[in-house]
Design a protein around this motif. Structure first.
Motif, PDB file in Angstrom:
ATOM      1  N   TYR B  33       0.876  -1.282   0.115  1.00  0.00           N
ATOM      2  CA  TYR B  33       0.273   0.084  -0.158  1.00  0.00           C
ATOM      3  C   TYR B  33       0.824   1.111   0.070  1.00  0.00           C
ATOM      4  N   TRP B  34       0.464   2.388  -0.626  1.00  0.00           N
ATOM      5  CA  TRP B  34       0.942   3.568  -0.336  1.00  0.00           C
ATOM      6  C   TRP B  34      -0.048   4.593   0.132  1.00  0.00           C
ATOM      7  N   TYR B  35       0.371   5.194   1.023  1.00  0.00           N
ATOM      8  CA  TYR B  35      -0.270   6.250   1.917  1.00  0.00           C
ATOM      9  C   TYR B  35       0.189   7.403   1.864  1.00  0.00           C
ATOM     10  N   ARG B  36      -0.546   8.663   1.976  1.00  0.00           N
ATOM     11  CA  ARG B  36       0.013   9.916   2.140  1.00  0.00           C
ATOM     12  C   ARG B  36      -0.438  10.653   3.493  1.00  0.00           C
ATOM     13  N   GLN B  37       0.172  11.304   4.254  1.00  0.00           N
ATOM     14  CA  GLN B  37      -0.138  11.898   5.324  1.00  0.00           C
ATOM     15  C   GLN B  37      -0.012  13.316   5.263  1.00  0.00           C
ATOM     16  N   ASP B  38      -1.033  14.286   5.134  1.00  0.00           N
ATOM     17  CA  ASP B  38      -1.022  15.680   5.306  1.00  0.00           C
ATOM     18  C   ASP B  38      -0.553  16.205   6.642  1.00  0.00           C
ATOM     19  N   PRO B  39      -0.227  17.276   7.057  1.00  0.00           N
ATOM     20  CA  PRO B  39       0.074  17.667   8.476  1.00  0.00           C
ATOM     21  C   PRO B  39      -1.219  17.950   9.190  1.00  0.00           C
ATOM     22  N   GLY B  40      -1.267  17.031  10.367  1.00  0.00           N
ATOM     23  CA  GLY B  40      -2.395  17.263  11.178  1.00  0.00           C
ATOM     24  C   GLY B  40      -3.545  16.043  10.765  1.00  0.00           C
ATOM     25  N   MET B  41      -3.131  15.592   9.801  1.00  0.00           N
ATOM     26  CA  MET B  41      -4.422  14.481   9.336  1.00  0.00           C
ATOM     27  C   MET B  41      -3.991  13.244   9.144  1.00  0.00           C
ATOM     28  N   GLY B  42      -5.199  12.309   9.173  1.00  0.00           N
ATOM     29  CA  GLY B  42      -4.865  10.769   9.097  1.00  0.00           C
ATOM     30  C   GLY B  42      -4.209  10.358   7.684  1.00  0.00           C
ATOM     31  N   LEU B  43      -4.327   9.220   7.562  1.00  0.00           N
ATOM     32  CA  LEU B  43      -3.522   8.532   6.357  1.00  0.00           C
ATOM     33  C   LEU B  43      -4.663   8.588   5.217  1.00  0.00           C
ATOM     34  N   LYS B  44      -4.336   8.792   3.888  1.00  0.00           N
ATOM     35  CA  LYS B  44      -5.119   8.499   2.858  1.00  0.00           C
ATOM     36  C   LYS B  44      -4.493   7.561   1.889  1.00  0.00           C
ATOM     37  N   LEU B  45      -5.209   6.550   1.663  1.00  0.00           N
ATOM     38  CA  LEU B  45      -4.840   5.566   0.577  1.00  0.00           C
ATOM     39  C   LEU B  45      -4.675   6.057  -0.933  1.00  0.00           C
ATOM     40  N   ILE B  46      -3.436   5.874  -1.437  1.00  0.00           N
ATOM     41  CA  ILE B  46      -3.394   6.499  -2.563  1.00  0.00           C
ATOM     42  C   ILE B  46      -3.462   5.276  -3.743  1.00  0.00           C
ATOM     43  N   TYR B  47      -2.546   4.220  -3.555  1.00  0.00           N
ATOM     44  CA  TYR B  47      -2.747   2.832  -4.456  1.00  0.00           C
ATOM     45  C   TYR B  47      -2.524   1.841  -3.569  1.00  0.00           C
ATOM     46  N   TYR B  48      -2.934   0.696  -3.897  1.00  0.00           N
ATOM     47  CA  TYR B  48      -2.437  -0.657  -3.321  1.00  0.00           C
ATOM     48  C   TYR B  48      -2.299  -1.640  -4.455  1.00  0.00           C
ATOM     49  N   SER B  49      -1.689  -2.722  -3.988  1.00  0.00           N
ATOM     50  CA  SER B  49      -1.585  -4.062  -4.761  1.00  0.00           C
ATOM     51  C   SER B  49      -1.687  -5.276  -3.862  1.00  0.00           C
ATOM     52  N   SER B  87       3.770  16.259   1.123  1.00  0.00           N
ATOM     53  CA  SER B  87       3.257  15.536   2.119  1.00  0.00           C
ATOM     54  C   SER B  87       4.101  14.495   2.533  1.00  0.00           C
ATOM     55  N   VAL B  88       3.863  13.715   3.685  1.00  0.00           N
ATOM     56  CA  VAL B  88       4.695  12.484   4.143  1.00  0.00           C
ATOM     57  C   VAL B  88       4.109  11.490   3.304  1.00  0.00           C
ATOM     58  N   TYR B  89       4.831  10.662   2.786  1.00  0.00           N
ATOM     59  CA  TYR B  89       4.326   9.182   2.262  1.00  0.00           C
ATOM     60  C   TYR B  89       4.791   8.049   2.839  1.00  0.00           C
ATOM     61  N   PHE B  90       3.807   7.246   3.082  1.00  0.00           N
ATOM     62  CA  PHE B  90       4.283   6.003   3.888  1.00  0.00           C
ATOM     63  C   PHE B  90       3.897   4.707   2.957  1.00  0.00           C
ATOM     64  N   CYS B  91       4.757   3.711   2.817  1.00  0.00           N
ATOM     65  CA  CYS B  91       4.594   2.591   2.272  1.00  0.00           C
ATOM     66  C   CYS B  91       4.172   1.505   3.260  1.00  0.00           C
ATOM     67  N   ALA B  92       3.432   0.503   3.130  1.00  0.00           N
ATOM     68  CA  ALA B  92       3.085  -0.505   3.966  1.00  0.00           C
ATOM     69  C   ALA B  92       2.894  -1.918   3.249  1.00  0.00           C
ATOM     70  N   SER B  93       3.297  -3.097   3.921  1.00  0.00           N
ATOM     71  CA  SER B  93       2.664  -4.412   3.620  1.00  0.00           C
ATOM     72  C   SER B  93       2.243  -5.394   4.550  1.00  0.00           C
ATOM     73  N   SER B  94       1.131  -6.140   3.879  1.00  0.00           N
ATOM     74  CA  SER B  94       0.892  -7.108   4.921  1.00  0.00           C
ATOM     75  C   SER B  94       0.566  -8.489   4.044  1.00  0.00           C
ATOM     76  N   ALA B  95       0.762  -9.500   5.005  1.00  0.00           N
ATOM     77  CA  ALA B  95       0.584 -10.907   4.344  1.00  0.00           C
ATOM     78  C   ALA B  95      -0.909 -11.333   3.754  1.00  0.00           C
ATOM     79  N   ARG B  96      -1.914 -10.793   4.330  1.00  0.00           N
ATOM     80  CA  ARG B  96      -3.175 -10.848   3.912  1.00  0.00           C
ATOM     81  C   ARG B  96      -3.933  -9.537   3.964  1.00  0.00           C
ATOM     82  N   TRP B  97      -5.002  -9.583   3.140  1.00  0.00           N
ATOM     83  CA  TRP B  97      -5.740  -8.196   3.491  1.00  0.00           C
ATOM     84  C   TRP B  97      -6.142  -7.731   4.584  1.00  0.00           C
ATOM     85  N   ALA B  98      -6.713  -8.320   5.351  1.00  0.00           N
ATOM     86  CA  ALA B  98      -7.131  -7.939   6.690  1.00  0.00           C
ATOM     87  C   ALA B  98      -5.831  -8.270   7.835  1.00  0.00           C
ATOM     88  N   GLU B  99      -4.857  -8.538   7.625  1.00  0.00           N
ATOM     89  CA  GLU B  99      -3.749  -8.673   8.628  1.00  0.00           C
ATOM     90  C   GLU B  99      -3.245  -7.458   8.984  1.00  0.00           C
TER      91      GLU B  99
END
Lengths: 113, 112
Positions: B33-49, B87-99
């Motif tokens: 997943y790729w998220y962006r976070q603007d100052p004082g805000m939560g994370l918003k999902l940009i794209y996922y795979s 913005s600040v950009y965060f990448c994330a990964s998980s083994a399964r969608w809900a994990e």
């Protein structure tokens, strides 16, 4: 739009329990509640998750009400290092990635000495 | 075990420039997943795979592109940088969608 509602900020004394509430009144039967935290500007860190039973791990406890419309994250003995923004997220357990994950603004927890 | 690694940590771009934010994970996770976070805000999902060769749009995909040629790598491309992409950009990964998601340490991007 976030499916959860959290207070914007909370304070807690060091050594005391921190109880962070979350409302998710529109939660569906197959939706899990997840908690993450973000310390300063680091990447979020997974804490705990649950469906309908209370859960506990080495970091925290999660209490989910019987109607599942709200939950509480409990940090039993808060330390200064627990100062962070805590996010409550409702996620759908499904394959294929059809559900969009939504992080709200979370609760800014400040642990005071 | 490095987890999720993002590079660079900081970058300043001029309007109209392009760049690629790199993300790699060594946990053999299918979901990234790729998220962006603007100052004082939560994370918003940009794209996922959901796996190599499969990507999809998140909440705020405009102005970005992604690719997933391998399980390990999920780069995010900005073609024509705009100030709104600061913005600040965060990448994330998980083994399964809900994990549980594992996040990288973030890339702080300023577009001037």
């Amino acid at each position: 739009d976030a499916k959860t509602t959290q207070p914007p900020s909370m304070d807690c004394a060091e050594g005391r329990a921190a109880n962070l509430p979350c409302n998710h009144s529109t939660i569906s039967g197959n939706e899990y509640v997840y908690w993450y935290r973000q310390i300063h500007s680091q990447g979020p860190q997974y804490i705990i998750h649950g469906l309908k039973n209370n859960e506990t791990n080495e970091m925290a406890s999660l209490i989910i009400t019987e109607d599942r419309k709200s939950s509480t994250l409990i940090l039993p003995h808060a330390t200064l290092r627990d100062t962070a923004v805590y996010y409550c997220i409702v996620r759908v357990l499904s394959q294929g990635g059809s559900e969009k994950l939504v992080f709200g603004k979370g609760t800014k927890l400040t642990v005071n000495p | 075990n490095a987890g999720v690694t993002q590079t660079p940590k900081f970058r300043i771009l001029k309007i109209g420039q392009s760049m690629t934010l790199q993300c790699t994970q060594d946990m053999n996770h299918n979901y990234m997943y790729w998220y962006r976070q603007d100052p004082g805000m939560g994370l918003k999902l940009i794209y996922y795979s959901v796996g190599a060769g499969i990507t999809d749009k998140g909440e705020v995909p405009n102005g970005y592109n992604v690719s997933r040629s391998t399980t390990e790598d999920f780069p995010l491309r900005l073609e024509l940088a705009a100030p709104s992409q600061t913005s600040v950009y965060f990448c994330a990964s998980s083994a399964r969608w809900a994990e549980k998601l594992f996040f990288g340490s973030g890339t702080q991007l300023s577009v001037l």
